[in-house]
Design a protein around this motif. Structure first.
Motif, short mmCIF file in Angstrom:
data_model
loop_
_atom_site.label_atom_id
_atom_site.label_comp_id
_atom_site.label_asym_id
_atom_site.label_seq_id
_atom_site.Cartn_x
_atom_site.Cartn_y
_atom_site.Cartn_z
N PRO A 1 0.78 -1.08 0.11
CA PRO A 1 0.43 0.25 -0.56
C PRO A 1 0.79 1.60 -0.34
N SER A 2 0.23 2.18 -0.83
CA SER A 2 1.02 3.40 -0.58
C SER A 2 1.43 3.85 0.69
N ALA A 3 0.21 4.04 2.00
CA ALA A 3 0.58 4.05 2.86
C ALA A 3 1.39 3.96 4.00
N GLN A 4 2.18 2.71 3.62
CA GLN A 4 3.34 2.09 3.71
C GLN A 4 4.14 2.74 3.81
N TRP A 5 4.71 3.18 2.18
CA TRP A 5 6.00 3.92 1.91
C TRP A 5 5.93 5.46 2.18
N ARG A 6 4.32 6.06 2.00
CA ARG A 6 3.97 6.99 2.89
C ARG A 6 4.83 7.37 4.78
N ALA A 7 4.18 6.11 4.80
CA ALA A 7 4.97 6.50 6.21
C ALA A 7 6.54 5.99 6.67
N GLY B 1 -5.73 4.14 11.93
CA GLY B 1 -5.33 3.41 10.72
C GLY B 1 -3.92 2.92 10.74
N MET B 2 -3.21 4.18 11.53
CA MET B 2 -1.89 3.88 11.79
C MET B 2 -1.05 3.19 12.60
N THR B 3 -1.65 3.16 13.84
CA THR B 3 -2.08 2.38 14.51
C THR B 3 -1.55 0.26 13.62
N ARG B 4 -3.20 0.32 12.77
CA ARG B 4 -3.30 -0.76 12.02
C ARG B 4 -1.44 -0.74 10.73
N LEU B 5 -1.13 -0.17 10.25
CA LEU B 5 -0.35 -0.14 9.77
C LEU B 5 1.14 -0.59 9.96
#
Length: 148
Positions: free
Chosen positions: A30-36, A61-65
């Motif tokens: 997920p793009s959120a992974q690369w963003r974080a 959402g961030m806690t789950r990621l």
């Protein structure tokens, strides 16, 4: 085209190119992974709430990621030295390596789309990248100062 429209066009094109590259490369992360990971790489360890805010997502959402990324060995949680009740999330060496590999993969996947550009076009792209990078860094520095 007005100045604000040009900036918007660049941002939208950059997002589209990132999606195209991820699709073409078969990268299903997920793009959120690369963003974080990008935020942690740039700013260093952060509390979950601050990371969620910087990534423009919710804390749940961030806690789950972060749970998923921790299981994969890409991040680690440690006690906050300023408050032992809180945790700080840091990218691991493996997380930074994965981020660097993803960035390299993006570039190599998109390279064929740009192979016929002139030297003048490349100079324009390089200058645009430098300007946008400076603006993004100034914003990140300003936001980091506000969080402290």
């Amino acid at each position: 085209m007005q100045k604000s429209e040009a900036i918007t066009a660049i941002v939208l094109a950059a997002h589209a190119l990132a999606r195209i590259a991820a699709h073409d490369a078969g990268n299903d992360a997920p793009s959120a992974q690369w963003r974080a990971l990008s935020i942690l790489s740039q700013r260093g360890g952060m509390r979950l709430g601050a990371l969620a805010s910087a990534a423009r997502t919710t804390q749940p959402g961030m806690t789950r990621l972060i749970g998923v990324l921790e299981q994969a060995g890409l991040v680690e949680r440690t006690a906050d030295p300023a408050d032992s009740r809180a945790t700080v999330v840091n990218a691991t060496t493996e997380g930074i390596r994965a981020l660097d590999e993803w960035r390299t993969e993006l570039g190599s996947t998109l390279a064929p789309r740009f192979e016929h550009l002139s030297d003048d076009d490349w100079q324009a792209i390089e200058r645009t990248a430098a300007i946008l990078g400076e603006r993004a860094q100034d914003t990140a520095d300003h936001q980091t100062g506000e969080d402290e």
